[in-house]
Scaffold this motif. Structure first.
Motif, PDB file in Angstrom:
ATOM      1  N   GLN B 301      37.900 -51.193  -8.813  1.00  0.00           N
ATOM      2  CA  GLN B 301      38.534 -50.012  -9.278  1.00  0.00           C
ATOM      3  C   GLN B 301      39.093 -50.808 -10.679  1.00  0.00           C
ATOM      4  O   GLN B 301      38.945 -50.318 -11.812  1.00  0.00           O
ATOM      5  CB  GLN B 301      39.660 -49.412  -8.651  1.00  0.00           C
ATOM      6  CG  GLN B 301      39.148 -48.298  -7.650  1.00  0.00           C
ATOM      7  CD  GLN B 301      40.175 -47.884  -6.635  1.00  0.00           C
ATOM      8  OE1 GLN B 301      41.156 -48.603  -6.542  1.00  0.00           O
ATOM      9  NE2 GLN B 301      39.845 -46.667  -6.394  1.00  0.00           N
ATOM     10  N   LYS B 302      39.597 -51.908 -10.552  1.00  0.00           N
ATOM     11  CA  LYS B 302      40.193 -52.795 -11.660  1.00  0.00           C
ATOM     12  C   LYS B 302      39.155 -53.169 -12.647  1.00  0.00           C
ATOM     13  O   LYS B 302      39.208 -52.839 -13.990  1.00  0.00           O
ATOM     14  CB  LYS B 302      40.856 -53.959 -11.307  1.00  0.00           C
ATOM     15  CG  LYS B 302      42.280 -53.891 -10.942  1.00  0.00           C
ATOM     16  CD  LYS B 302      43.008 -55.079 -10.655  1.00  0.00           C
ATOM     17  CE  LYS B 302      43.909 -55.046  -9.429  1.00  0.00           C
ATOM     18  NZ  LYS B 302      44.274 -56.342  -8.892  1.00  0.00           N
ATOM     19  N   LEU B 303      37.951 -53.643 -12.231  1.00  0.00           N
ATOM     20  CA  LEU B 303      36.849 -53.849 -12.910  1.00  0.00           C
ATOM     21  C   LEU B 303      36.610 -52.932 -13.792  1.00  0.00           C
ATOM     22  O   LEU B 303      36.323 -52.910 -15.125  1.00  0.00           O
ATOM     23  CB  LEU B 303      35.876 -54.428 -12.078  1.00  0.00           C
ATOM     24  CG  LEU B 303      34.724 -55.312 -12.874  1.00  0.00           C
ATOM     25  CD1 LEU B 303      35.382 -56.711 -12.938  1.00  0.00           C
ATOM     26  CD2 LEU B 303      33.457 -55.603 -11.988  1.00  0.00           C
ATOM     27  N   ARG B 304      36.237 -51.730 -13.051  1.00  0.00           N
ATOM     28  CA  ARG B 304      35.651 -50.443 -13.605  1.00  0.00           C
ATOM     29  C   ARG B 304      36.834 -49.859 -14.797  1.00  0.00           C
ATOM     30  O   ARG B 304      36.298 -49.608 -15.823  1.00  0.00           O
ATOM     31  CB  ARG B 304      35.649 -49.296 -12.664  1.00  0.00           C
ATOM     32  CG  ARG B 304      34.439 -48.923 -12.893  1.00  0.00           C
ATOM     33  CD  ARG B 304      34.082 -47.605 -11.557  1.00  0.00           C
ATOM     34  NE  ARG B 304      33.548 -48.029 -10.376  1.00  0.00           N
ATOM     35  CZ  ARG B 304      33.861 -47.503  -9.228  1.00  0.00           C
ATOM     36  NH1 ARG B 304      34.737 -46.614  -9.321  1.00  0.00           N
ATOM     37  NH2 ARG B 304      33.149 -47.993  -8.205  1.00  0.00           N
ATOM     38  N   ARG B 305      37.912 -49.819 -14.547  1.00  0.00           N
ATOM     39  CA  ARG B 305      39.050 -49.609 -15.524  1.00  0.00           C
ATOM     40  C   ARG B 305      39.235 -50.626 -16.602  1.00  0.00           C
ATOM     41  O   ARG B 305      39.025 -49.978 -17.859  1.00  0.00           O
ATOM     42  CB  ARG B 305      40.489 -49.398 -14.961  1.00  0.00           C
ATOM     43  CG  ARG B 305      41.345 -48.554 -15.649  1.00  0.00           C
ATOM     44  CD  ARG B 305      42.728 -49.015 -15.112  1.00  0.00           C
ATOM     45  NE  ARG B 305      43.281 -50.156 -14.824  1.00  0.00           N
ATOM     46  CZ  ARG B 305      44.292 -50.487 -14.584  1.00  0.00           C
ATOM     47  NH1 ARG B 305      45.174 -49.452 -14.251  1.00  0.00           N
ATOM     48  NH2 ARG B 305      44.697 -51.811 -14.490  1.00  0.00           N
ATOM     49  N   ASN B 306      39.049 -51.795 -16.548  1.00  0.00           N
ATOM     50  CA  ASN B 306      38.903 -52.709 -17.546  1.00  0.00           C
ATOM     51  C   ASN B 306      37.787 -52.761 -18.243  1.00  0.00           C
ATOM     52  O   ASN B 306      37.957 -53.011 -19.611  1.00  0.00           O
ATOM     53  CB  ASN B 306      38.968 -54.372 -17.226  1.00  0.00           C
ATOM     54  CG  ASN B 306      40.553 -54.719 -16.524  1.00  0.00           C
ATOM     55  OD1 ASN B 306      41.515 -53.955 -16.729  1.00  0.00           O
ATOM     56  ND2 ASN B 306      40.633 -55.430 -15.696  1.00  0.00           N
ATOM     57  N   ALA B 307      36.595 -52.655 -17.696  1.00  0.00           N
ATOM     58  CA  ALA B 307      35.431 -52.280 -18.417  1.00  0.00           C
ATOM     59  C   ALA B 307      35.542 -50.966 -19.433  1.00  0.00           C
ATOM     60  O   ALA B 307      35.252 -50.970 -20.536  1.00  0.00           O
ATOM     61  CB  ALA B 307      34.058 -52.237 -17.596  1.00  0.00           C
ATOM     62  N   GLY B 308      36.103 -50.062 -18.769  1.00  0.00           N
ATOM     63  CA  GLY B 308      36.324 -48.736 -19.569  1.00  0.00           C
ATOM     64  C   GLY B 308      37.171 -48.942 -20.666  1.00  0.00           C
ATOM     65  O   GLY B 308      36.672 -48.792 -21.867  1.00  0.00           O
ATOM     66  N   ARG B 309      38.138 -49.891 -20.502  1.00  0.00           N
ATOM     67  CA  ARG B 309      39.044 -50.050 -21.800  1.00  0.00           C
ATOM     68  C   ARG B 309      38.219 -50.856 -22.710  1.00  0.00           C
ATOM     69  O   ARG B 309      38.565 -50.570 -23.901  1.00  0.00           O
ATOM     70  CB  ARG B 309      40.280 -51.207 -21.199  1.00  0.00           C
ATOM     71  CG  ARG B 309      41.241 -49.940 -20.816  1.00  0.00           C
ATOM     72  CD  ARG B 309      42.669 -50.843 -20.728  1.00  0.00           C
ATOM     73  NE  ARG B 309      43.656 -50.017 -20.028  1.00  0.00           N
ATOM     74  CZ  ARG B 309      44.583 -50.463 -19.047  1.00  0.00           C
ATOM     75  NH1 ARG B 309      44.620 -51.719 -19.033  1.00  0.00           N
ATOM     76  NH2 ARG B 309      45.334 -49.810 -18.430  1.00  0.00           N
ATOM     77  N   ALA B 310      37.801 -52.040 -22.196  1.00  0.00           N
ATOM     78  CA  ALA B 310      36.969 -52.903 -23.296  1.00  0.00           C
ATOM     79  C   ALA B 310      36.010 -52.152 -23.989  1.00  0.00           C
ATOM     80  O   ALA B 310      35.704 -52.372 -25.139  1.00  0.00           O
ATOM     81  CB  ALA B 310      36.007 -54.080 -22.364  1.00  0.00           C
ATOM     82  N   HIS B 311      35.229 -51.252 -23.216  1.00  0.00           N
ATOM     83  CA  HIS B 311      34.312 -50.357 -24.049  1.00  0.00           C
ATOM     84  C   HIS B 311      35.006 -49.473 -25.180  1.00  0.00           C
ATOM     85  O   HIS B 311      34.510 -49.427 -26.262  1.00  0.00           O
ATOM     86  CB  HIS B 311      33.648 -49.253 -23.034  1.00  0.00           C
ATOM     87  CG  HIS B 311      32.701 -48.444 -23.438  1.00  0.00           C
ATOM     88  ND1 HIS B 311      31.225 -48.753 -23.752  1.00  0.00           N
ATOM     89  CD2 HIS B 311      32.644 -46.950 -23.721  1.00  0.00           C
ATOM     90  CE1 HIS B 311      30.630 -47.886 -24.207  1.00  0.00           C
ATOM     91  NE2 HIS B 311      31.460 -46.809 -24.239  1.00  0.00           N
ATOM     92  N   LEU B 312      36.155 -48.957 -24.683  1.00  0.00           N
ATOM     93  CA  LEU B 312      36.960 -48.152 -25.574  1.00  0.00           C
ATOM     94  C   LEU B 312      37.322 -48.873 -26.830  1.00  0.00           C
ATOM     95  O   LEU B 312      36.912 -48.514 -28.082  1.00  0.00           O
ATOM     96  CB  LEU B 312      38.307 -47.610 -25.093  1.00  0.00           C
ATOM     97  CG  LEU B 312      38.614 -46.174 -25.655  1.00  0.00           C
ATOM     98  CD1 LEU B 312      37.755 -45.301 -24.778  1.00  0.00           C
ATOM     99  CD2 LEU B 312      40.076 -46.131 -24.868  1.00  0.00           C
TER     100      LEU B 312
END
Lengths: 255, 321
Positions: B301-312
């Motif tokens: 979940q952390k990975l996904r959230r961080n990936a989401g942020r990085a993407h943003l």
């Protein structure tokens, strides 16, 4: 009193090692009446309450609830301890609310209320569920059925604990300092629930330090000190015109 | 409000208003950097050895990694681990409850059990069970000191596999009993009282109230035990039971490719223990239900959230440029 009292405690003694915590305590509570037990800490109030549902065993004396001897069965001249099954049956008919709530933290609020009626009284889960929801609504927590105890405030937890005790349809409700572990601003919500129960005619024994609550809700107030009953009477008698010097000293300190 | 002292008033007045940027710099940690460098060099040397050493013979490793014999050994190891763990947990539960019971005979029996099985080496216990027939040649079922209904040769009842299960399971039970006991003791006594006050029997209280809460304390060390047991099961190879290690040994006794086959076995052990620790994480999460207001995120979940942020941030910065 034509009817026999619902709770009849006769000459109860209790020792913890050398400590004589209950020294011949008597207490009668009539059906539908509320008795508040006051007294300094260490006076044996909680121990007395805990002997009523056999969380502590008495060393001498007898306790009757609804005419039934608690914890023992007379055989000849002796008393024989009841087997676990009978003890459980007796405890199931006496509700208890603890100072530290003691909700089951691994179960949701609703599951806490349902657990014993389904598991102990063998009632149908669906019926109990419906009743549990209405009990939760009655203590003002209708929207918290699926929350876990740790997500609730102390006052909310204690109200769930009351609903849990009510779900067993107890003959007698015991409250062991139900507001002592609460923040001051949460005390009121719990006392309000207990007041409602008193108005509805539940028979209750409440160990408390809330003098004004006791004055309002109690039919009888019992003042204990040092394992003995110092005086018993109506709130007016005990709180306003205490006969004993010890009661007067205690009240002047807490009021 | 005049005359009332406001505790924050003085602070507010003296707070610097137009101080530019009060950034705080950490002290440089030169020692840590040097140490990290040394460790990295050592690691690189080790990796170099692994890759280039001709003694490892990676080709041989690859050749045997999925060979039938090795896979059969792996299955045997997994069976041994699973079954002896089940035996161990069952014994541990019973022994823990016995140990905590007020009946002196039960609690001292449980104490003696732990004392015996924890106090002697596992390897000795394995060899002992393997040679049980030397102590008790025949086994019979019947009334003690009375007639028997069934009787058999111990050598035919206690096969090497059952001997291994007995050894591992009984030994595990001794450790599990301590773990379960710690778990039970960790649950607040008020829980027992509340359950009693509701009319629950002792057994029901244990099953519905105490054990589910004890699980939070029991699971992490139990995961450790499973991993330990998986590895200890290799000790069984001394009884010629073809589990993972012995299967590898059979092959290298024939081909003399000792190191590559030990690498094969080690890699399989590592793989399985990795999977187990992964599983343990999720079991722990499940058992933490109700213990905290909200559960921490899983690594995924952390990975996904961080990936989401990085993407943003990426899309934002690209939009700006």
């Amino acid at each position: 009193m034509q009817q026999p009292p619902l709770l009849d405690v006769r000459g109860v003694h209790k020792w913890f090692g050398h400590l004589h915590v209950l020294q011949g305590v008597n207490l009668q509570v009539a059906r539908g009446e509320v008795t508040c037990i006051l007294g300094p800490s260490g006076s044996g109030k909680s121990t007395l309450l805990r002997t009523i549902n056999q969380l502590e065993q008495v060393d001498r004396g007898r306790i009757y609830v609804d005419g039934e001897l608690i914890g023992y069965r007379p055989r000849g001249k002796k008393l024989v301890a009841l087997p676990e099954r009978d003890l459980c049956r007796q405890r199931a008919s006496i509700g208890m609310v603890f100072q530290s709530f003691n909700l089951f933290p691994h179960m949701s609020t609703l599951a806490n209320v349902i657990e014993a009626p389904v598991g102990v009284l063998r009632q149908s889960r669906d019926e109990v569920r419906a009743e549990a929801l209405s009990l939760l609504a009655r203590v003002g927590l209708g929207d918290k059925a699926n929350t876990y105890p740790r997500q609730l405030s102390g006052g909310q937890q204690q109200r769930v604990a009351i609903a849990r005790a009510l779900a067993m349809h107890p003959k007698l409700l015991l409250f062991d300092e139900p507001t002592s572990a609460l923040d001051p601003e949460l005390v009121g919500e719990v006392l309000d629930v207990i007041k409602d129960l008193a108005r509805e005619g539940f028979t209750m024994v409440v160990v408390t330090h809330e003098i004004s609550f006791a004055r309002e809700v109690a039919d009888t107030i019992m003042f204990m000190d040092d394992g003995r009953v110092v005086e018993t009477g109506s709130p007016e008698q005990v709180l306003s015109n205490p006969k004993s010097e010890r009661t007067r000293a205690f009240l002047s300190r807490v009021l | 409000m005049s005359g009332v002292l406001r505790p924050d008033a003085g602070l507010r007045d003296s707070a610097p208003v137009d101080e530019p940027d009060l950034r705080v710099n950490r002290r440089p940690r030169i020692g840590w950097w040097v140490l990290s460098g040394v460790v990295l060099v050592l690691l690189a040397m080790f990796a170099h050895l692994l890759v280039t050493s001709s003694n490892i013979q990676w080709k041989v490793v690859g050749q045997y990694f999925f060979s039938t014999q090795i896979l059969l050994g792996l299955v045997r190891t997994l069976e041994l681990t699973a079954v002896s763990m089940v035996i161990g947990v069952a014994i541990g539960l019973v022994m823990a409850v016995m140990r905590l019971s007020p009946v002196a005979i039960l609690s001292s029996l449980s104490w003696a059990y732990t004392w015996l099985f924890r106090g002697t080496p596992l390897l000795v216990q394995i060899i002992f069970w393997y040679n049980l027939s030397a102590l008790i040649p025949t086994l019979s079922l019947g009334v003690p000191f009375g007639p028997t209904f069934f009787s058999g040769n111990v050598n035919s009842i206690i096969t090497p596999f059952t001997a291994a299960l007995l050894a591992l399971g009984l030994n595990e039970g001794a450790y599990m009993s301590e773990i379960v006991r710690a778990g039970i003791l960790s649950v607040d006594h008020g829980q027992t009282e509340a359950a009693k006050a509701l009319g629950m029997s002792g057994r029901r209280t244990m099953r519905r109230i105490i054990l589910p809460q004890a699980m939070r304390v029991i699971i992490p060390p139990t995961g450790n035990q499973v991993i330990g047991l998986l590895k200890s099961s290799s000790l069984v190879s001394v009884t010629s039971l073809p589990e993972l290690l012995y299967s590898a040994q059979i092959i290298y006794d024939r081909t003399f490719q000792t190191i590559p086959l030990l690498v094969v076995a080690s890699l399989w052990y590592l793989l399985v223990t990795s999977v187990l620790s992964f599983g343990q994480y999720y079991v722990e999460r499940y058992c933490a239900k109700g213990s905290a207001r909200s559960l921490p995120l899983t690594p995924l979940q952390k990975l996904r959230r961080n990936a989401g942020r990085a993407h943003l941030t990426l899309t934002r910065s690209s939009a700006r440029s």
